[in-house]
Write a protein that holds these residues in place. Structure first.
Motif, PDB file in Angstrom:
ATOM      1  N   LEU A  27      -1.292  -9.001  -1.790  1.00 22.39           N
ATOM      2  CA  LEU A  27      -1.164 -10.043  -0.763  1.00 22.39           C
ATOM      3  C   LEU A  27       0.089 -10.890  -0.971  1.00 22.39           C
ATOM      4  N   ASP A  30       3.301  -8.772  -0.293  1.00 23.13           N
ATOM      5  CA  ASP A  30       3.480  -8.503   1.136  1.00 23.13           C
ATOM      6  C   ASP A  30       3.895  -9.752   1.921  1.00 23.13           C
ATOM      7  N   GLN A  31       3.524 -10.938   1.431  1.00 19.92           N
ATOM      8  CA  GLN A  31       3.905 -12.188   2.101  1.00 19.92           C
ATOM      9  C   GLN A  31       5.397 -12.467   1.995  1.00 19.92           C
TER      10      GLN A  31
END
Length: 161
Positions: A27, A30-31
């Motif tokens: 997460l 990917d941010q």
């Protein structure tokens, strides 16, 4: 015999915790990384050792920097994202593209590290292991297969000859 085997086996990996942290790493990565899903991930860390000398006392102090390391085999790119052991946040990514680096190699001594020189002024040494138990200093994640795959990629496709 089963009792002694368990006694001397050492600590065991909490796979649920490891999987949860692998999800958090994904997460965060990917941010901050465009097309982050195209990268495979491992946890790594870097060390900054400072030496001190106070009269008769000699020593050193080590600072650990946790890293989410992503690699894309198609683009021959490694992306390093600084983070903290509890994965509560991360910093800005640094990109290392194979065609843009000065040199890269795997250093076996004194520590096993993947070393990348983007230019003549600096470098990064990425240490990575299949699992580190100390959650106060490192991200708790089991990554035996991922580390083997990253090592193969680094040595055979990314490292300079």
């Amino acid at each position: 015999m089963g009792f002694f085997k368990k006694l001397f086996k050492g600590p065991e990996i909490d796979q649920a915790k490891s999987d949860a942290n692998a999800g958090k790493m994904r997460l965060l990565f990917d941010q901050v990384v465009e097309n982050g899903a195209n990268y495979r991930l491992i946890f790594g860390y870097t060390e900054d050792v400072s030496r001190f000398n106070y009269g008769f006392v000699h020593g050193s102090r080590t600072k650990i920097g946790n890293l989410i390391v992503g690699w894309n085999e198609t683009d021959l790119t490694i992306v390093v994202v600084p983070t903290v052991p509890d994965l509560s946040g991360c910093g800005e990514p640094t990109y290392y593209r194979r065609g843009e680096i000065l040199k890269a190699y795997r250093n076996k001594y004194p520590t096993d590290a993947f070393v990348i020189y983007p230019d003549k002024r600096g470098y990064i040494a990425i240490n990575a292991y299949d699992w580190l138990e100390d959650e106060s200093l490192y991200v708790y994640v089991s990554q035996e297969k991922e580390l083997a795959d990253f090592t193969d990629f680094f040595q055979n496709r990314f490292a300079t000859k």
